[in-house]
Design an enzyme around this catalytic site. Structure first.
Site: not given
Length: 445
Positions: A110-111, A228
């Site tokens: 949820g970032g 990432c």
């Protein structure tokens, strides 16, 4: 210990630069938090966290890991989200505007969703999807904690969504599941799970997700793809393959002076524009390894219109609760799931047939001629006629967060606050406040 295959590949790609890259793995982790612009009225002090700005995110800061802001009551009140600084880049590149329809297709934990919500400022619609049911629950919890009222949280496969929402969104973020090489410094599991085949397996999955996302974007819309990982196969390779297969998309050259350019020379038959994608290197900035590409869909047309979810009739118990307490509601329409009431954006489309974890703002539940307000509503509220505001160092605050009753002459539903931030509910009987802080969130005494 880094995987040998990873070391050999990075040595080959980086050449003389590899020594600086390798040395970055011995540096302390860079810990970050991002302030939540939806939380206003804060009167406390964050100086003990020793914050320093993240250059590419106006609301982002690096903090002193020893200060442990995750244990603060400010975190419980949704004032900020703990997020690694590089992970703040994709939402900044997507740059949604208030009133737009935005999709975060791979949204847990949820970032990035909460960052997008802050940019929407409570207007428009944010759809947050996560295919993994357990992670989707964590996502829904973070949406609640940060007081977000205009988000629809789903637990669906992207393939199902592509047929449901074709051409519907103005902006889409695909923070794709990847091999996680950029998290090697941060997560031991990322190292142990990595194999020589991981990159290709991830790239195939990423391509499928990206194809689904492309179908849901309106002509003229923007899509940000991010990972990432350092792997060219999953980064420039996935984007190059996508661009060759989708000639109606191109790389958008957005200014991002803090990031390094993508490397078209690291893939075969590179599509035009890969040099305008971005690499975030841990030896060149304060953050972990990331990659991002900003893609533009050709044309310029309004987003597709879908049948709207019909509004429900407001229960008399809810109306009475608002009249008695003065509790405010966001703009929108009411939905009922059994006896549980939600307030959702007016433009929310039909959700029948979708696995919905959270639709807008949970208001509470009708129970035997009374209304029991939800914790989510408390976190959204800015104030209430009955309010108790405590300082962060007040002993009563620890008692409240532990689930204990507090002495008070107030009667009725009361909003508990810390330094101006809403924190949860209590209910007074004239002598004490009965604690309604969720049991799952309570802290040991």
């Amino acid at each position: 210990m880094l995987p040998e295959g990873f070391i050999l590949r990075m040595q080959s790609l980086l050449g003389e630069e590899y020594a600086a890259f390798s040395a970055s793995f011995d540096r302390p982790l860079c810990t970050g938090l991002r302030l939540n612009p939806l939380k206003t009225g804060f009167t406390g002090d964050l100086s003990r966290f020793s914050l320093s700005p993240v250059p590419w995110c106006p609301t982002g800061y690096v903090y002193d890991a020893a200060s442990r802001p995750g244990l603060s009551s400010y975190h419980a009140a949704g004032l900020y989200y703990l997020q690694e600084p590089s992970a703040m880049a994709p939402a900044e590149l997507l740059d949604p505007q208030p009133g737009e329809r935005v999709l975060d297709l791979c949204a847990a934990p949820g970032g990035k969703s909460t960052q997008l919500a802050g940019k929407l400022q409570g207007r428009g619609l944010l759809v947050c999807n996560e295919i993994n049911a357990k992670r989707a629950k964590i996502l829904a919890g973070n949406i609640e904690r940060l007081g977000i009222a205009n988000a629809l949280v789903l637990n669906e496969h992207p393939k199902k969504l592509e047929t449901r929402f074709e051409g519907y969104f103005d902006k889409i973020l695909v923070d794709a599941p990847c091999s996680g090489e950029g998290m090697f410094r941060k997560e031991e599991a990322a190292v142990t799970d990595w194999t020589e085949d991981t990159n290709a397996i991830c790239a195939n999955r990423q391509s499928e997700i990206l194809t689904s996302a492309a179908k849901m974007l309106r002509p003229g819309g923007r899509l940000v793809y991010s990972t990432c990982t350092f792997s060219p196969v999953e980064n420039e390779g996935v984007i190059s393959d996508f661009l060759w297969r989708n000639p109606d998309f191109s790389v958008e050259n957005r200014p991002a002076p803090d990031f390094s350019p993508g490397r078209p020379d690291w893939v075969e038959h590179p599509a035009p524009g890969l040099e305008h994608t971005f690499r975030l290197w841990p030896h060149k900035l304060r953050g972990e390894g990331h990659y991002a590409a900003v893609l533009k869909k050709a044309g310029d047309a309004p987003a597709a219109e879908l049948p709207l979810e019909p509004a429900a009739k407001t229960p008399a118990e809810l109306t009475q609760f608002c009249r008695q307490t003065g509790a405010a509601l966001p703009e929108g329409k009411l939905l009922l799931f059994g006896q549980v009431a939600y307030l959702v954006p007016q433009e929310l489309p039909e959700i029948k047939g979708l696995r919905v974890l959270r639709a807008g703002l949970e208001l509470g539940q009708t129970m035997k001629n009374r209304f029991e307000p939800a914790h989510a509503w408390a976190l959204w509220l800015k104030g209430l006629e009955n309010s108790v505001s405590l300082a962060a160092d007040a002993p009563e605050l620890g008692q409240y967060l532990s689930g204990n009753v507090l002495p008070s002459g107030l009667r009725g539903w009361t909003l508990m606050r810390v330094d101006g931030l809403s924190l949860g509910w209590a209910k007074g009987d004239g002598t004490q406040l009965k604690n309604h802080y969720p049991k799952a969130l309570r802290r040991p005494v």
